[in-house]
Design an enzyme around this catalytic site. Structure first.
Site, PDB file in Angstrom:
ATOM      1  N   VAL A 242     -14.145 -17.989  91.882  1.00 26.62           N
ATOM      2  CA  VAL A 242     -15.002 -18.959  92.552  1.00 26.62           C
ATOM      3  C   VAL A 242     -15.992 -18.258  93.472  1.00 26.62           C
ATOM      4  O   VAL A 242     -17.035 -18.821  93.826  1.00 26.62           O
ATOM      5  CB  VAL A 242     -14.137 -19.975  93.336  1.00 26.62           C
TER       6      VAL A 242
ATOM      7  N   ILE B 187     -16.288  -6.367  98.352  1.00 28.39           N
ATOM      8  CA  ILE B 187     -14.939  -5.881  98.624  1.00 28.39           C
ATOM      9  C   ILE B 187     -13.877  -6.598  97.791  1.00 28.39           C
ATOM     10  O   ILE B 187     -12.901  -5.993  97.357  1.00 28.39           O
ATOM     11  CB  ILE B 187     -14.604  -6.038 100.128  1.00 28.39           C
ATOM     12  N   ALA B 188     -14.053  -7.902  97.562  1.00 25.94           N
ATOM     13  CA  ALA B 188     -13.007  -8.680  96.887  1.00 25.94           C
ATOM     14  C   ALA B 188     -13.619  -9.887  96.192  1.00 25.94           C
ATOM     15  O   ALA B 188     -14.800 -10.198  96.375  1.00 25.94           O
ATOM     16  CB  ALA B 188     -11.957  -9.126  97.896  1.00 25.94           C
TER      17      ALA B 188
ATOM     18  N   SER C 218     -17.422 -13.996  94.669  1.00 30.27           N
ATOM     19  CA  SER C 218     -17.323 -12.555  94.456  1.00 30.27           C
ATOM     20  C   SER C 218     -18.208 -11.831  95.469  1.00 30.27           C
ATOM     21  O   SER C 218     -19.346 -12.215  95.696  1.00 30.27           O
ATOM     22  CB  SER C 218     -17.766 -12.200  93.031  1.00 30.27           C
ATOM     23  N   ALA C 219     -17.649 -10.792  96.081  1.00 27.31           N
ATOM     24  CA  ALA C 219     -18.400  -9.985  97.043  1.00 27.31           C
ATOM     25  C   ALA C 219     -18.117  -8.510  96.774  1.00 27.31           C
ATOM     26  O   ALA C 219     -17.438  -8.161  95.805  1.00 27.31           O
ATOM     27  CB  ALA C 219     -18.023 -10.369  98.466  1.00 27.31           C
TER      28      ALA C 219
ATOM     29  N   LYS D 140      -7.164 -14.147  96.986  1.00 33.49           N
ATOM     30  CA  LYS D 140      -8.187 -13.129  97.212  1.00 33.49           C
ATOM     31  C   LYS D 140      -7.666 -11.789  96.701  1.00 33.49           C
ATOM     32  O   LYS D 140      -6.590 -11.332  97.108  1.00 33.49           O
ATOM     33  CB  LYS D 140      -8.518 -13.030  98.705  1.00 33.49           C
TER      34      LYS D 140
ATOM     35  N   ASP E  62     -17.860 -13.135 111.851  1.00 36.83           N
ATOM     36  CA  ASP E  62     -18.661 -13.120 110.626  1.00 36.83           C
ATOM     37  C   ASP E  62     -18.970 -14.558 110.209  1.00 36.83           C
ATOM     38  O   ASP E  62     -18.763 -14.950 109.062  1.00 36.83           O
ATOM     39  CB  ASP E  62     -17.882 -12.386 109.520  1.00 36.83           C
TER      40      ASP E  62
END
Length: 521
Positions: free
Chosen positions: A125, A130-131, A127-128, A151, A286
């Site tokens: 759902v 790092i994870a 995506s970045a 995650k 953040d």
């Protein structure tokens, strides 16, 4: 060999976007300016410098993109145009193969995916760099299902990160060796700060513990929801949490259609932030729109939903006092007090003249008071104070930089929801409450209560300790005991005097605190 290839690619990107010319021309040395003009000959470098830097970082991949995101928070070091451009950086990273995600989950729990989850959505759902996140359902022993979000850490990140960080350290050393101007930018310290953030984000157990602490802190404030961490399914590489349903806060039109009061939502966001800062000293650092949703479920309608807890800011009592007094002094136009606070913090060289620092702060801050109060940005005020402090060699603390960056995010979100948001009117009660707690009678009572358990624990042991002491050397201490008995009456009188003086001192101190409190109000 891989490092040589990567270094060559980085050098090509630097030359393509003219970052060499950008760095050299930013220094004050004339010979560096001339060298920059020579190197720029024959290249099209008409684009603004911030845009060129952003495009270069995007070309270098997700680790450099993340570095640019961290760098954008250091407005105490960067020119505003560069910081604004870097703030536009986003993780545009395609998802990795879901089969790899499944393999990571099965290795983490040492059993097949089907024995862990009742269902698992293979398409991520989100995506970045790092994870990435997958939705799933868990089934308990009673056969009940629970919707969760899973995650999963992107595989093979650590070697890539270490290689790129090594290159960044090398480039930072080169930049720092160019001149004293380059040293002022502290490139190696910035890379070290980024190193810490990245390695923290690579440990999902740490993120889960951050979320648990934030959830516990916010439990009494019915304005925000933090997903529950399912500890039986959390490891350093996989994190399973309660699935949250909400509308992204950036979808303002959809929130309007759902009947959410946007003005109240803006005020609630400020309340949440200042509660985390001044009450808890533990804040989500953040809070960009991708990490915030709003519930439209009837049971929790209008509440914030907080996501992604990789970066958390913490403040000491000293930090909170420094911030509260700075904001209060600023809005009173007491620039001398702002200057004194900078010096008292110990972050300014002791030889700094208060009047010079006061004059510099006045020149920066006074123009704000030509505007309505609701147009004043607390984040910009803090940023301007940082920039002014740089001239006086102030050591800016990382936790305050995180706070300033988060405050800018909160203001931006709040004023997007409500353009007339008066941030100061919402923040003022927290500052007043903090100041009262610092100088009021409650602080004195709290300190007395805090010390009481120590003495309560010692008192019952005193007879035994005295008896043991006398038994060790009865001959030596016999005379001492006789003297002690002879002095008992005088000691009792002395003790009564001490108690009376103590009570008088406590009352006097309470009166002093009360007077200071009244004077502040």
């Amino acid at each position: 060999m891989t490092r040589v290839i990567r270094s060559g690619f980085i050098l090509w990107v630097i030359l393509r976007y003219g970052l060499d010319e950008l760095v050299l021309s930013s220094f004050q040395r004339p010979w560096l300016h001339r060298l920059a003009r020579v190197l720029a000959f024959g290249r099209n470098l008409d684009a603004p410098r911030g845009q060129r830097l952003r495009l270069a970082l995007e070309s270098l991949g997700p680790i450099f993109v993340k570095f640019g995101q961290v760098l954008s928070t250091r407005r105490d070091l960067l020119p505003p145009d560069v910081a604004d451009e870097l703030a536009r950086l986003q993780d545009r990273v395609p998802p990795f193969d879901s089969a790899v995600a499944v393999a990571t989950i099965e290795r983490a729990f040492r059993r097949p995916l089907a024995s862990i989850f009742a269902t698992f959505e293979h398409k991520p759902v989100a995506s970045a760099s790092i994870a990435q996140v997958h939705f799933a359902t868990l089934k308990d022993k009673q056969g009940r299902t629970r919707e969760v979000a899973v995650k999963v850490l992107r595989p093979g990140m650590l070697p890539v990160i270490e290689k790129d960080l090594s290159l960044m350290r090398m480039m930072a050393g080169w930049i720092e060796s160019l001149s004293a101007d380059a040293k002022r930018l502290k490139p190696r310290e910035v890379v070290a700060e980024f190193d810490k953030y990245l390695h923290d984000e690579l440990d999902l157990l740490r993120e889960a513990s951050n979320a648990a602490q934030l959830r516990r802190n916010m439990a009494s404030l019915d304005l925000i929801m933090v997903p529950e961490m399912l500890w039986d399914f959390c490891t350093s590489r996989v994190m399973v949490m309660e699935r949250m349903y909400g509308v992204p806060i950036s979808q303002v039109e959809r929130l309007n259609q759902a009947g959410v009061d946007l003005r109240q939502l803006a005020r609630d966001g400020v309340t949440i932030f200042f509660t985390q800062v001044f009450r808890d000293g533990f804040f989500h650092a953040d809070m960009h729109p991708g990490n915030i949703q709003v519930s439209i479920d009837p049971a929790t309608f209008g509440r914030y939903i907080s996501l992604d807890f990789g970066i958390i800011g913490t403040l000491t009592e000293f930090d909170k006092d420094y911030l509260a007094q700075n904001f209060t002094a600023f809005f009173r136009r007491d620039y001398k007090r702002v200057a004194e606070l900078h010096i008292e913090s110990g972050w300014v060289p002791p030889e700094t003249r208060v009047d010079e620092l006061e004059s510099a702060i006045r020149a920066v801050c006074e123009p704000y008071f030509d505007r309505p109060l609701r147009e004043i940005s607390l984040g910009m005020v803090l940023m301007r104070l940082f920039q002014t402090s740089r001239r006086f060699h102030v050591e800016i603390q990382p936790q305050l930089v995180l706070l300033q960056k988060t405050l800018l995010n909160i203001e931006g979100l709040g004023r997007e929801l409500d353009p007339d948001l008066d941030l100061w009117a919402t923040a003022k009660p927290f500052l007043e409450r903090w100041m009262v707690e610092q100088v009021g009678p409650q602080r004195l009572l709290a300190e007395l209560r805090g010390q009481a358990p120590r003495y309560a624990k010692l008192l019952p042991d005193l007879p035994r300790l005295l008896h043991d002491y006398l038994r060790q050397r009865p001959e030596t201490h016999k005379q001492d005991l006789l003297l002690l008995l002879a002095e008992q009456r005088r000691t009792n009188r002395l003790l009564q005097t001490i108690v009376a003086l103590g009570l008088g001192f406590a009352l006097g101190l309470a009166a002093t605190h009360l007077a200071a409190w009244v004077h502040w109000l």
